[in-house]
Design a protein around this motif. Structure first.
Motif, PDB file in Angstrom:
ATOM      1  N   ASP A 123      51.334  -6.803 -98.868  1.00  0.00           N
ATOM      2  CA  ASP A 123      51.280  -6.464-100.297  1.00  0.00           C
ATOM      3  C   ASP A 123      50.464  -7.508-101.067  1.00  0.00           C
ATOM      4  OD1 ASP A 123      52.801  -4.242 -99.827  1.00  0.00           O
ATOM      5  OD2 ASP A 123      54.683  -5.091-100.566  1.00  0.00           O
ATOM      6  N   ASP A 124      50.710  -8.791-100.784  1.00  0.00           N
ATOM      7  CA  ASP A 124      49.962  -9.858-101.461  1.00  0.00           C
ATOM      8  C   ASP A 124      48.468  -9.721-101.182  1.00  0.00           C
ATOM      9  OD1 ASP A 124      52.406 -10.840-102.226  1.00  0.00           O
ATOM     10  OD2 ASP A 124      52.405 -12.540-100.827  1.00  0.00           O
ATOM     11  N   ALA A 125      48.134  -9.528 -99.907  1.00  0.00           N
ATOM     12  CA  ALA A 125      46.719  -9.485 -99.515  1.00  0.00           C
ATOM     13  C   ALA A 125      46.026  -8.260-100.120  1.00  0.00           C
ATOM     14  CB  ALA A 125      46.601  -9.470 -97.991  1.00  0.00           C
ATOM     15  N   LEU A 126      46.719  -7.124-100.120  1.00  0.00           N
ATOM     16  CA  LEU A 126      46.112  -5.908-100.686  1.00  0.00           C
ATOM     17  C   LEU A 126      45.899  -6.053-102.194  1.00  0.00           C
ATOM     18  CD1 LEU A 126      47.682  -2.723 -99.045  1.00  0.00           C
ATOM     19  CD2 LEU A 126      45.291  -3.463 -99.019  1.00  0.00           C
ATOM     20  N   ALA A 127      46.877  -6.652-102.875  1.00  0.00           N
ATOM     21  CA  ALA A 127      46.741  -6.819-104.322  1.00  0.00           C
ATOM     22  C   ALA A 127      45.524  -7.682-104.645  1.00  0.00           C
ATOM     23  CB  ALA A 127      48.016  -7.441-104.901  1.00  0.00           C
ATOM     24  N   ARG A 140      34.424 -13.848-100.803  1.00  0.00           N
ATOM     25  CA  ARG A 140      35.584 -14.558-101.330  1.00  0.00           C
ATOM     26  C   ARG A 140      35.923 -15.747-100.422  1.00  0.00           C
ATOM     27  NH1 ARG A 140      40.478 -10.666-101.985  1.00  0.00           N
ATOM     28  NH2 ARG A 140      40.954 -11.506 -99.937  1.00  0.00           N
ATOM     29  N   PRO A 141      36.272 -16.908-101.002  1.00  0.00           N
ATOM     30  CA  PRO A 141      36.635 -18.050-100.142  1.00  0.00           C
ATOM     31  C   PRO A 141      37.847 -17.710 -99.288  1.00  0.00           C
ATOM     32  CG  PRO A 141      36.422 -18.720-102.455  1.00  0.00           C
ATOM     33  CD  PRO A 141      36.387 -17.224-102.436  1.00  0.00           C
ATOM     34  N   ARG A 142      37.779 -18.055 -98.022  1.00  0.00           N
ATOM     35  CA  ARG A 142      38.883 -17.793 -97.098  1.00  0.00           C
ATOM     36  C   ARG A 142      39.120 -19.021 -96.224  1.00  0.00           C
ATOM     37  NH1 ARG A 142      36.168 -12.786 -97.592  1.00  0.00           N
ATOM     38  NH2 ARG A 142      37.624 -11.042 -97.904  1.00  0.00           N
ATOM     39  N   GLU A 143      40.368 -19.244 -95.851  1.00  0.00           N
ATOM     40  CA  GLU A 143      40.690 -20.356 -94.939  1.00  0.00           C
ATOM     41  C   GLU A 143      40.366 -19.926 -93.518  1.00  0.00           C
ATOM     42  OE1 GLU A 143      44.255 -22.859 -95.182  1.00  0.00           O
ATOM     43  OE2 GLU A 143      44.775 -21.586 -96.888  1.00  0.00           O
ATOM     44  N   ALA A 144      39.102 -20.116 -93.128  1.00  0.00           N
ATOM     45  CA  ALA A 144      38.618 -19.516 -91.881  1.00  0.00           C
ATOM     46  C   ALA A 144      39.397 -20.002 -90.656  1.00  0.00           C
ATOM     47  CB  ALA A 144      37.131 -19.812 -91.715  1.00  0.00           C
ATOM     48  N   LEU A 145      39.690 -21.300 -90.590  1.00  0.00           N
ATOM     49  CA  LEU A 145      40.319 -21.836 -89.377  1.00  0.00           C
ATOM     50  C   LEU A 145      41.773 -21.398 -89.228  1.00  0.00           C
ATOM     51  CD1 LEU A 145      38.858 -25.452 -89.077  1.00  0.00           C
ATOM     52  CD2 LEU A 145      38.129 -23.340 -87.952  1.00  0.00           C
ATOM     53  N   GLY A 164      34.710 -12.776 -88.205  1.00  0.00           N
ATOM     54  CA  GLY A 164      34.342 -14.105 -88.699  1.00  0.00           C
ATOM     55  C   GLY A 164      35.490 -15.094 -88.542  1.00  0.00           C
ATOM     56  N   TYR A 165      36.700 -14.631 -88.818  1.00  0.00           N
ATOM     57  CA  TYR A 165      37.882 -15.478 -88.592  1.00  0.00           C
ATOM     58  C   TYR A 165      37.996 -15.858 -87.116  1.00  0.00           C
ATOM     59  CZ  TYR A 165      40.417 -14.859 -93.114  1.00  0.00           C
ATOM     60  OH  TYR A 165      40.832 -14.885 -94.412  1.00  0.00           O
ATOM     61  N   VAL A 166      37.823 -14.866 -86.227  1.00  0.00           N
ATOM     62  CA  VAL A 166      37.928 -15.130 -84.782  1.00  0.00           C
ATOM     63  C   VAL A 166      36.882 -16.171 -84.363  1.00  0.00           C
ATOM     64  CG1 VAL A 166      37.660 -14.120 -82.471  1.00  0.00           C
ATOM     65  CG2 VAL A 166      38.906 -12.853 -84.253  1.00  0.00           C
ATOM     66  N   ALA A 224      37.534 -19.786 -82.801  1.00  0.00           N
ATOM     67  CA  ALA A 224      37.050 -19.989 -81.435  1.00  0.00           C
ATOM     68  C   ALA A 224      36.119 -21.198 -81.355  1.00  0.00           C
ATOM     69  CB  ALA A 224      36.324 -18.744 -80.935  1.00  0.00           C
ATOM     70  N   THR A 225      35.221 -21.338 -82.333  1.00  0.00           N
ATOM     71  CA  THR A 225      34.216 -22.408 -82.267  1.00  0.00           C
ATOM     72  C   THR A 225      34.647 -23.646 -83.045  1.00  0.00           C
ATOM     73  OG1 THR A 225      33.054 -21.552 -84.223  1.00  0.00           O
ATOM     74  CG2 THR A 225      32.337 -20.717 -82.069  1.00  0.00           C
ATOM     75  N   ARG A 226      35.834 -23.613 -83.645  1.00  0.00           N
ATOM     76  CA  ARG A 226      36.333 -24.707 -84.492  1.00  0.00           C
ATOM     77  C   ARG A 226      35.374 -24.974 -85.657  1.00  0.00           C
ATOM     78  NH1 ARG A 226      36.992 -27.028 -79.138  1.00  0.00           N
ATOM     79  NH2 ARG A 226      39.101 -27.763 -78.668  1.00  0.00           N
ATOM     80  N   ASP A 227      34.633 -23.973 -86.070  1.00  0.00           N
ATOM     81  CA  ASP A 227      33.624 -24.137 -87.123  1.00  0.00           C
ATOM     82  C   ASP A 227      34.019 -23.288 -88.331  1.00  0.00           C
ATOM     83  OD1 ASP A 227      31.435 -24.198 -88.780  1.00  0.00           O
ATOM     84  OD2 ASP A 227      30.095 -23.124 -87.402  1.00  0.00           O
ATOM     85  N   PRO A 228      34.565 -23.945 -89.384  1.00  0.00           N
ATOM     86  CA  PRO A 228      34.991 -23.153 -90.551  1.00  0.00           C
ATOM     87  C   PRO A 228      33.825 -22.415 -91.201  1.00  0.00           C
ATOM     88  CG  PRO A 228      35.051 -25.516 -91.044  1.00  0.00           C
ATOM     89  CD  PRO A 228      34.771 -25.390 -89.575  1.00  0.00           C
ATOM     90  N   GLY A 229      32.579 -22.858 -90.937  1.00  0.00           N
ATOM     91  CA  GLY A 229      31.422 -22.197 -91.519  1.00  0.00           C
ATOM     92  C   GLY A 229      31.024 -20.915 -90.810  1.00  0.00           C
ATOM     93  N   ALA A 230      31.662 -20.616 -89.681  1.00  0.00           N
ATOM     94  CA  ALA A 230      31.252 -19.437 -88.898  1.00  0.00           C
ATOM     95  C   ALA A 230      31.539 -18.138 -89.648  1.00  0.00           C
ATOM     96  CB  ALA A 230      31.954 -19.434 -87.538  1.00  0.00           C
ATOM     97  N   LEU A 231      32.659 -18.093 -90.367  1.00  0.00           N
ATOM     98  CA  LEU A 231      32.983 -16.882 -91.135  1.00  0.00           C
ATOM     99  C   LEU A 231      31.961 -16.666 -92.249  1.00  0.00           C
ATOM    100  CD1 LEU A 231      34.700 -14.538 -92.221  1.00  0.00           C
ATOM    101  CD2 LEU A 231      36.330 -16.207 -93.109  1.00  0.00           C
ATOM    102  N   ALA A 232      31.636 -17.729 -92.976  1.00  0.00           N
ATOM    103  CA  ALA A 232      30.645 -17.607 -94.050  1.00  0.00           C
ATOM    104  C   ALA A 232      29.274 -17.224 -93.490  1.00  0.00           C
ATOM    105  CB  ALA A 232      30.559 -18.921 -94.833  1.00  0.00           C
ATOM    106  N   ALA A 233      28.933 -17.751 -92.314  1.00  0.00           N
ATOM    107  CA  ALA A 233      27.641 -17.412 -91.700  1.00  0.00           C
ATOM    108  C   ALA A 233      27.590 -15.920 -91.360  1.00  0.00           C
ATOM    109  CB  ALA A 233      27.418 -18.253 -90.440  1.00  0.00           C
ATOM    110  N   ALA A 234      28.689 -15.393 -90.811  1.00  0.00           N
ATOM    111  CA  ALA A 234      28.732 -13.960 -90.477  1.00  0.00           C
ATOM    112  C   ALA A 234      28.588 -13.117 -91.744  1.00  0.00           C
ATOM    113  CB  ALA A 234      30.040 -13.631 -89.750  1.00  0.00           C
ATOM    114  N   VAL A 235      29.273 -13.528 -92.804  1.00  0.00           N
ATOM    115  CA  VAL A 235      29.167 -12.788 -94.067  1.00  0.00           C
ATOM    116  C   VAL A 235      27.735 -12.855 -94.604  1.00  0.00           C
ATOM    117  CG1 VAL A 235      29.868 -12.804 -96.495  1.00  0.00           C
ATOM    118  CG2 VAL A 235      31.604 -12.996 -94.692  1.00  0.00           C
ATOM    119  N   ARG A 236      27.111 -14.043 -94.580  1.00  0.00           N
ATOM    120  CA  ARG A 236      25.722 -14.154 -95.046  1.00  0.00           C
ATOM    121  C   ARG A 236      24.803 -13.250 -94.230  1.00  0.00           C
ATOM    122  NH1 ARG A 236      26.542 -19.734 -95.166  1.00  0.00           N
ATOM    123  NH2 ARG A 236      25.506 -19.909 -93.155  1.00  0.00           N
TER     124      ARG A 236
END
Lengths: 206, 206
Positions: free
Chosen positions: B63-67, B89-94, B157-159, B163-175
């Protein structure tokens, strides 16, 4: 193959199957031993700890998956054809990615040696995919971002398929992504390799 | 708020935190009870079984996430701006997606009631994303595929980040994905809404 090698292989095979089915954390060496059918002495001889067994089994899964991926990604076909062939490869969506799922397995994430095996898999794939996008004359940073997107599509497609119980969700995500690639200026007809396109070679990718 | 309601909320809050940190399977009701600080009677009064507690806690997380997602996806901005705002949107990738990670939690996948809660989350998001792509005049099937791709980018991107211990991987996938959207014929300047583009409204999405 010596019987010693065979016992080791059977232990690794059994561990690969159980890890894929239930995760590394919940799988006991005793369960692997029972599934493998080898004697207890062989288990402790080859794998003194669960960590040793897990590194061997996850390592074998990674080696198999990388070998399969590289046969497609390193073929002689034009860059975008290799990429699309990789993306569109049939996958058991509802089973999830045997390696990607390990990122949700806290027992794996907390074990540096195991985590390193998982990291190496994705780093290797990202490098190969980045190289493919570079071949389409994209700048390095754009090629790297797009490689992350391509790999995220596969991993996220697995998550969506399992979450929605819809095996078609992974294929839908891939179609959505490939459709975006196709509409780009370079699309599938790479301008720097015109000779490959004058001769139709639809059977190049097995 | 009555003390009874408060005890229930504290149990749900504690369960949400523990599930996010260690998964549903390995989390015992006893651990939730200890973390919540409420009396043992309250636990069994509100949640007779672990299943009841898990459905309530995963339901609250969904419910929180959908809102949060719908505030961005249903805003008054043009379709592609809403989509890109959601993707970026900023996300806690790790940390991984609290809901996506549940698809690797066999205790969740094997519990139909819990699985239904997870399915409903992704089906709702896919519907909203499909609607956004429809607004850009894409045919229904293309809009649906592209919605799967957009959601897969986030989940994958989260996965990759874990997996790579790289918090920037999610943002890179989105870009990488947003870059592909930008190069399409419709891109960010939707042809059917020219009036919205003559007035710059960069602050519309909070």
């Amino acid at each position: 193959m010596s019987s010693a090698t065979s016992a080791r292989d059977r232990l690794v095979d059994a561990a690969q199957d159980l890890f894929a089915a239930q995760g590394v954390g919940p799988t006991s060496p005793r369960a692997v031993l029972a599934a493998s059918g080898v004697g207890q002495g062989s288990l402790y001889h080859h794998f003194p700890t669960k960590h040793d067994l897990a590194v061997a089994a996850v390592g074998a899964t990674v080696d198999d998956a990388l070998a399969r991926a590289m046969r497609t990604l390193d073929s002689d076909s034009p860059a975008v054809e290799r990429l699309v062939a990789y993306l569109e490869r049939p996958r058991e969506a509802l089973a999830g990615c045997k390696i990607g799922r390990l990122t949700a397995d806290q027992a794996v994430m907390d074990d540096d040696g195991l985590h390193d095996v998982v990291t190496a898999y994705f780093v290797r794939l990202l490098r190969a995919l980045t190289q493919i996008f570079r071949e389409t004359d994209l700048p390095d940073d754009v090629a790297r971002d797009r490689a992350h997107a391509a790999l995220a599509i596969i991993q996220g497609g697995y998550v969506l398929a399992r979450a929605t119980r819809d095996p078609g969700a992974l294929a839908a995500a891939v179609r959505g992504f490939v459709g975006l690639l196709d509409q780009g200026p370079q699309a599938r007809n790479e301008p720097d390799r015109p000779s490959q396109h004058s001769t139709p070679t639809p059977k190049e990718n097995p």
